[in-house]
Every structure is written in structure tokens, then in C-alpha cells.
Enzyme design. Structure first.
Site, PDB file in Angstrom:
ATOM      1  N   SER A 291       0.834  -1.206   0.000  1.00 17.59           N
ATOM      2  CA  SER A 291       0.000   0.000   0.000  1.00 17.59           C
ATOM      3  C   SER A 291       0.863   1.249   0.000  1.00 17.59           C
ATOM      4  CB  SER A 291      -0.860  -0.034   1.266  1.00 17.59           C
ATOM      5  OG  SER A 291      -1.474   1.204   1.486  1.00 17.59           O
TER       6      SER A 291
ATOM      7  N   TYR B 299      -2.238  -1.276  11.116  1.00 21.37           N
ATOM      8  CA  TYR B 299      -2.481  -1.795   9.764  1.00 21.37           C
ATOM      9  C   TYR B 299      -1.317  -1.440   8.843  1.00 21.37           C
ATOM     10  CZ  TYR B 299      -3.992  -1.890   4.936  1.00 21.37           C
ATOM     11  OH  TYR B 299      -4.021  -2.106   3.577  1.00 21.37           O
TER      12      TYR B 299
ATOM     13  N   LYS C 266       1.845  -3.780   6.715  1.00 22.54           N
ATOM     14  CA  LYS C 266       2.292  -3.755   5.313  1.00 22.54           C
ATOM     15  C   LYS C 266       3.814  -3.593   5.258  1.00 22.54           C
ATOM     16  CE  LYS C 266      -1.670  -4.390   3.455  1.00 22.54           C
ATOM     17  NZ  LYS C 266      -1.988  -5.717   2.923  1.00 22.54           N
TER      18      LYS C 266
END
Ligand code: NAD
Ligand code: WQD
Length: 344
Positions: free
Chosen positions: A127, A152, A156
């Protein structure tokens, strides 16, 4: 028929669009999904679009033995596209361990099972969140990784490192990390699209739910940023264009065209749009008037980020092609279809 590909999270938003494109390119697809954030009837709708029913296994990627059994049941899987993850930024702040466990252990299980079952390639859903607020725009793949704003986002970053470390240790794995910008829109058939759970946190589902009357008003989070109209800027990419990037990346791995065993690509349009510009583009492309108000800033928001996609354009031969108007119309058609089906 081309090779067998395992798609984790394949009934989810980006996964389902990617399964369609993989099948349209001749790949045989096996979907693994635990249905924690999607529905089994997505498989029926994929079949309606492509005429081919993908194999579907309701298995949790955290279940090592269950995943091992999937690889045994479908021998000869050549590549994995790993979408399965928890993705709600706010929830990850409330439930960090759920996010660390789901997002890290799922990947670790796959990386352990790949050599065991001779699976050479993996594409990982990364992302633009890994860049935080970039110092230079548009942001290239070389930009420094900034400290993550949420658990979150941290998953990644850590997952990218887990893949690099695993390959560096001599594991016979080839990987492509695709850093998505902001995926929006739905398939032109309106048979698959984004199914947000509860009150949407992301702009487009909130916007289309407001336009159809489920929500009263869209709040624009801030008009006092250092941008031309004061609202935040993002790189909104059509989900079907994004899906196609996965097919090209998978071809590249399987045809041994990679320059490195781990490659990273920005998958964006290269066009930054503000929240207000997006609202006006929605109104003009659909003819639907939107009720919105300027509200305060949202905590943790990045002021502006958009991609330099030239590495993906030149090296993969992939480019985001769909206009923002067509993309927004597809999101609106999907919202209309949800109403037709009685989904609120
Ligand atoms: P999504 O929630 O629609 O799809 C994820 C799918 O994975 C869901 O169907 C869910 O049921 C499944 N899943 C979750 N945990 C699982 C597990 N342990 N085992 C099996 N299945 C599991 O999300 P999406 O928007 O399609 O995102 C796909 C991937 O792309 C995610 O990794 C996400 O972090 C990443 N990503 C998304 C965006 C975005 O804005 N949508 C942006 C950048 C990156
Ligand atoms: C877009 C813009 C908001 C809702 C998130 C994750 C990121 C990535 C994509 C996965 C922002 C504004 C929003 C609303 C608004 N996901 N907005 N009113 O924040 O860019 O990124 O999803 O990796 O990690 O953080 O996307 O859709 O939430 O917001 O004004 O009701 O819309 O402030 O400028 P974001 P978003």
C-alpha cells in the site's frame, strides 16, 4: 489453459476483480477466503462475468494445516496473489493484535508452504501507506518508508520486510510487491464491487451511500490543508486497472522476466485529485447532486500523496487507463445495483 494460481482473499473487493482478469487471461484460479469480509455468492458473480467458475475453498490463511491441504488438493500451483488481510485502519488501532496476527501469520504460513509445494511466485498487496507523507511528490518506489501511522500500515511494512528477508535467506521464492494507491469503482457489469461492512470509513463508499440516501451528508475532512482547494489529495485508481496489473505481474514472474527476486511497483494513476475535485467529478459524471459539508480534519490523515507510476508503466508495460468519470460512474452503478438487491 495457463497455470494454476492461488488467490487468497479472492472473494474480497480487489481479489474478486483480479480473479476475473486472471480467468480472462486464461489462468486457472483457486480462491481461498475465510469470508470474514466478503460473501460466498461473489463466486457465482465471477462465474457470471467470465463463464468460468473458480475453485473456492473456505479456509483461513492462519490455519497452516488447512492451507497445506489446499496446496495438496490442487497440485502444481505456480503463483499466489496474497490479498487476504484485515484492512480497516481505525479498527487496527483498537485491535492491534488481531491485525498483527492476521496479516503477519497469514503471510508467514504462505512463505513456509511455498517451498514445500514448489510454488515459485508470490504477489503481495502492499500500500502507498508505507510512504506516509512523502517529502517529494509524486512519490517513487525509492522514497523512504516512513514510520507507520497505524498497526495496519505497520503490517504492510513488516510484511514487505518479511518477504525480503525470506528471499535473502535463500528461499527459492520470487516476489512482486504492488503498492496500491486508492482503489475505487466496480466492475462494469456491476456484478462485483466493494461491500463495506457497517458505516464506510473510505471516501467513495460513503459518498455513494450518501448520494443514494443511506447517509445524510458526506463530511469533507478538512479544507485548510496546504493544497490548492484545501482538501486532501489522493491518487484514485480504478479497481479493474489495478486488477490487470496483477495479471501482468504474474506473467512477469512466471516468464522469469524479473530484474530482482523481489520487485516493487507503485500502482497508481500519477494523477492527484482533491476530495472536492472528486465530489465535483462525481456530480458531473453521474448527474447526481451530493449533499456534503466541510468538517474538521480526520486524525492521522495524510495531506497529499499521489504516485509516480513510471516504473510500472515502463517496466511492466502497464498503465491505468480508465478516466475518473468512468470510474465514478462504475461506483455509482454498483451502489444502484446494491439497492436493487436490497443491500444497505
Ligand atoms: P477486502 O476486505 O475486500 O478483501 C480481503 C479478503 O480477505 C476478504 O474477502 C476477507 O474475507 C479475506 N480474509 C481476511 N483475512 C483472511 C484470512 N485470515 N484467511 C482467509 N481470508 C481472509 O479488502 P480489499 O480492499 O480487497 O484489499 C485486498 C488487499 O489489498 C488487502 O491486503 C489490503 O490490505 C490491500 N490494500 C487495499 C487497499 C484498499 O484501499 N482497498 C489499498 C491498499 C492495499
Ligand atoms: C480518502 C480521502 C479523507 C471519508 C485509506 C488507508 C490506506 C489505504 C486506502 C490500504 C482522505 C477523505 C474520507 C469521508 C472524507 N488502504 N474523506 N470524508 O485515508 O487515503 O487511505 O485507504 O492500504 O492505508 O489509510 O482513504 O478513502 O479513507 O480517504 O473527506 O467520509 O477522503 O480525509 O483525504 P485514505 P479514504
Amino acid at each position: 489453459m495457463k497455470e494454476r494460481i492461488l488467490v487468497t482473499g479472492g472473494t474480497g473487493y480487489i481479489g474478486s476483480h483480479t480473479v476475473v482478469e486472471l480467468q480472462n487471461s486464461g489462468y486457472e484460479v483457486i480462491i481461498v477466503d475465510n469470508l470474514s469480509n466478503s460473501r460466498a455468492d461473489v463466486v457465482d458473480n465471477i462465474e457470471k462475468i467470465t463463464g468460468i467458475r473458480p475453485e473456492f475453498e473456505q479456509v483461513d490463511c492462519l490455519d497452516y494445516a488447512g492451507m497445506d491441504a489446499v496446496f495438496t488438493k490442487y497440485p502444481g500451483i505456480k503463483g499466489i496473489i496474497h490479498f487476504a488481510a484485515s484492512k480497516a485502519v481505525g479498527e487496527s488501532v483498537q485491535k492491534p493484535l488481531l491485525y498483527y496476527r492476521n496479516n503477519l501469520v497469514s503471510l508467514i504460513n504462505l512463505l513456509e508452504l511455498m517451498p514445500k509445494h514448489n510454488v515459485p511466485g508470490i504477489i503481495f498487496s502492499s500500500s502507498c501507506t508505507v510512504y506516509g507523507q512523502p517529502d517529494k511528490l509524486p512519490v517513487t518506489e525509492e522514497a523512504p518508508i516512513k514510520k507507520a501511522e497505524s498497526p495496519y500500515g505497520n503490517t504492510k511494512q513488516i510484511n514487505e520486510e518479511i518477504i525480503r528477508d525470506t528471499v535473502a535467506s535463500g528461499s527459492p521464492i520470487h516476489a512482486i510487491l504492488l503498492r496500491y494507491f486508492n482503489p475505487i469503482g466496480a466492475h462494469p457489469t456491476a456484478l462485483i464491487g466493494e461491500l463495506p461492512n457497517g458505516v464506510p470509513q473510505n471516501l467513495i463508499p460513503y459518498l455513494t451511500q450518501t448520494a443514494i440516501g443511506i447517509r445524510e451528508k458526506l463530511s469533507v475532512f478538512g479544507d485548510d490543508y496546504n493544497t490548492p482547494d484545501g482538501s486532501c489529495i489522493r491518487d484514485y485508481i480504478y479497481v479493474v486497472d489495478l486488477a490487470k496489473a496483477h495479471v501482468i505481474a504474474m506473467n512477469r514472474i512466471l516468464e522469469n522476466k524479473q530484474k530482482d527476486k523481489v520487485e516493487v511497483f507503485n500502482i497508481g494513476t500519477g494523477r492527484g485529485l482533491s476530495v472536492l475535485e472528486l465530489i465535483h467529478a462525481f456530480e458531473s459524471s453521474t448527474g447526481v447532486k451530493l449533499n456534503y459539508q466541510i468538517a474538521g480534519r480526520r486524525a492521522g490523515d495524510i495531506e497529499q500523496v499521489w504516485a509516480d507510476p513510471s516504473y510500472a508503466n515502463n517496466e511492466l508495460g502497464w498503465k491505468a487507463e480508465t478516466s475518473i468519470e468512468e470510474t465514478l460512474r462504475s461506483a455509482w452503478n454498483w451502489q444502484l445495483k446494491l439497492r436493487e438487491k436490497g443491500v444497505q
